[in-house]
Every structure is written in C-alpha cells, then in structure tokens.
Write a protein that holds these residues in place. Sequence first.
Motif, PDB file in Angstrom:
ATOM      1  N   LEU A  68      32.956  43.380  31.431  1.00  0.00           N
ATOM      2  CA  LEU A  68      33.928  42.328  31.146  1.00  0.00           C
ATOM      3  C   LEU A  68      34.421  42.437  29.706  1.00  0.00           C
ATOM      4  N   ASN A  69      33.488  42.677  28.776  1.00  0.00           N
ATOM      5  CA  ASN A  69      33.853  42.830  27.359  1.00  0.00           C
ATOM      6  C   ASN A  69      34.821  43.988  27.148  1.00  0.00           C
ATOM      7  N   GLU A  70      34.600  45.099  27.864  1.00  0.00           N
ATOM      8  CA  GLU A  70      35.504  46.252  27.750  1.00  0.00           C
ATOM      9  C   GLU A  70      36.923  45.909  28.156  1.00  0.00           C
ATOM     10  N   GLU A  71      37.086  44.906  29.004  1.00  0.00           N
ATOM     11  CA  GLU A  71      38.413  44.463  29.459  1.00  0.00           C
ATOM     12  C   GLU A  71      38.882  43.221  28.682  1.00  0.00           C
ATOM     13  N   ASP A  72      38.205  42.927  27.559  1.00  0.00           N
ATOM     14  CA  ASP A  72      38.536  41.799  26.676  1.00  0.00           C
ATOM     15  C   ASP A  72      38.292  40.426  27.294  1.00  0.00           C
ATOM     16  N   TYR A  73      37.285  40.331  28.165  1.00  0.00           N
ATOM     17  CA  TYR A  73      36.837  39.050  28.705  1.00  0.00           C
ATOM     18  C   TYR A  73      35.433  38.775  28.191  1.00  0.00           C
ATOM     19  N   VAL A  74      35.154  37.493  27.957  1.00  0.00           N
ATOM     20  CA  VAL A  74      33.803  37.072  27.587  1.00  0.00           C
ATOM     21  C   VAL A  74      33.404  35.952  28.544  1.00  0.00           C
ATOM     22  N   ALA A  75      32.335  36.166  29.259  1.00  0.00           N
ATOM     23  CA  ALA A  75      31.886  35.176  30.230  1.00  0.00           C
ATOM     24  C   ALA A  75      31.277  33.962  29.536  1.00  0.00           C
ATOM     25  N   ASP A  76      31.598  32.793  30.041  1.00  0.00           N
ATOM     26  CA  ASP A  76      30.878  31.596  29.620  1.00  0.00           C
ATOM     27  C   ASP A  76      29.480  31.632  30.229  1.00  0.00           C
ATOM     28  N   THR A  77      29.420  31.970  31.522  1.00  0.00           N
ATOM     29  CA  THR A  77      28.133  32.104  32.220  1.00  0.00           C
ATOM     30  C   THR A  77      28.238  33.178  33.298  1.00  0.00           C
ATOM     31  N   PRO A 103      36.693  32.747  31.404  1.00  0.00           N
ATOM     32  CA  PRO A 103      38.035  32.250  31.098  1.00  0.00           C
ATOM     33  C   PRO A 103      39.103  33.341  31.235  1.00  0.00           C
ATOM     34  N   ASN A 104      40.264  32.941  31.745  1.00  0.00           N
ATOM     35  CA  ASN A 104      41.478  33.763  31.774  1.00  0.00           C
ATOM     36  C   ASN A 104      41.376  35.018  32.640  1.00  0.00           C
ATOM     37  N   ILE A 105      40.510  35.034  33.624  1.00  0.00           N
ATOM     38  CA  ILE A 105      40.412  36.185  34.525  1.00  0.00           C
ATOM     39  C   ILE A 105      40.795  35.738  35.929  1.00  0.00           C
ATOM     40  N   GLU A 108      40.602  38.406  41.599  1.00  0.00           N
ATOM     41  CA  GLU A 108      40.671  39.823  41.957  1.00  0.00           C
ATOM     42  C   GLU A 108      40.112  40.715  40.849  1.00  0.00           C
ATOM     43  N   LYS A 109      40.449  40.403  39.608  1.00  0.00           N
ATOM     44  CA  LYS A 109      39.963  41.208  38.482  1.00  0.00           C
ATOM     45  C   LYS A 109      38.454  41.036  38.332  1.00  0.00           C
ATOM     46  N   PHE A 110      37.948  39.820  38.518  1.00  0.00           N
ATOM     47  CA  PHE A 110      36.513  39.579  38.446  1.00  0.00           C
ATOM     48  C   PHE A 110      35.789  40.389  39.511  1.00  0.00           C
ATOM     49  N   GLU A 111      36.299  40.372  40.736  1.00  0.00           N
ATOM     50  CA  GLU A 111      35.687  41.130  41.834  1.00  0.00           C
ATOM     51  C   GLU A 111      35.714  42.627  41.531  1.00  0.00           C
ATOM     52  N   GLU A 134      27.942  40.029  46.399  1.00  0.00           N
ATOM     53  CA  GLU A 134      28.834  38.918  46.645  1.00  0.00           C
ATOM     54  C   GLU A 134      29.142  38.301  45.279  1.00  0.00           C
ATOM     55  N   ALA A 135      30.403  38.335  44.856  1.00  0.00           N
ATOM     56  CA  ALA A 135      30.784  37.846  43.529  1.00  0.00           C
ATOM     57  C   ALA A 135      31.714  36.648  43.662  1.00  0.00           C
ATOM     58  N   THR A 136      31.414  35.594  42.921  1.00  0.00           N
ATOM     59  CA  THR A 136      32.219  34.378  42.948  1.00  0.00           C
ATOM     60  C   THR A 136      32.606  33.983  41.541  1.00  0.00           C
ATOM     61  N   LEU A 137      33.903  33.824  41.304  1.00  0.00           N
ATOM     62  CA  LEU A 137      34.393  33.323  40.030  1.00  0.00           C
ATOM     63  C   LEU A 137      34.442  31.809  40.110  1.00  0.00           C
ATOM     64  N   LEU A 138      33.797  31.139  39.160  1.00  0.00           N
ATOM     65  CA  LEU A 138      33.742  29.667  39.181  1.00  0.00           C
ATOM     66  C   LEU A 138      34.934  29.063  38.466  1.00  0.00           C
TER      67      LEU A 138
END
Length: 138
Positions: A68-77, A103-105, A108-111, A134-138
Amino acid sequence: MKFTRKAKAHWEGSGKEGQGTISTDSTAMNEEKYAFGSRFEKGVGTNPEELVGAAHSGCYTMQLSFLLNEEDYVADTLDTDAHVTFEDGEITTIKLVTKGKVPNITKEKFEEIAQKAKKVCPMSKLVKADVSLEATLL
C-alpha cells in the motif's frame, strides 16, 4: 537482507498423553504449553496450526502495508485472520480474511494490492496449502 530466526519445541511422553512447550528466542513465546488436547481437541495451550496462522497473518498484513505504501496509501487499520485447516494429517488450506481501512483507495485497488500481497508474502510462498484471500475495504 538475510537473517535467521529461531524457535524451539520440547516434548515429554507419548504423542497422546505427553505434553510439551514451544519457545522463541525473542521470548514472545516462552515455554508455551502444547499437547494432543490443544492440537486435536479444545485443550489449553497452543498448537502448530495456530502458530502457522499467526505467522501467516502477521507476515501477510505487514506485506500488504508495504505494498500500500508503494502506491502512496497508508492504512488506518489492517486486520487479518488466518483460518488454517488440518485434514487427514496435513494442512490443506489457509484462508486469509483481511479487512482494511485505507483512506482514498477504491475497493478495486485495495483488492488488487491485497491479492499481490498474498502472492509475494514470504509465508504464502512457503506453504504448499491452497491459500485463499478475502479482502474487505472498510
């Protein structure tokens, strides 16, 4: 980067009536009990399958964070459960169930990143069991 981590097991007695302990050099686990009951029934103590699940879920979740960091995302959790199935003398499947608040993902990108993390995670590469996700974006 190369390193070696160590863990050890100690056992006394027969397979069914005996008991043992598992420890890690880091002392995160220090003489944790395990026995037939904790492995094949609902006894007190740990077992190799849940330790594989703990290792796999921890490894996968950290890998996902890095990707996620490589794609400029930082997970809250990020939370991952590993369901390790033991059947007929072998681990047959591992199902990773991950939920993330990022945030901001898009979903589809999360999966996409979650699936890549499963593929490149060192623990996923190690196991020969069928590893599903099984991946779920909250």
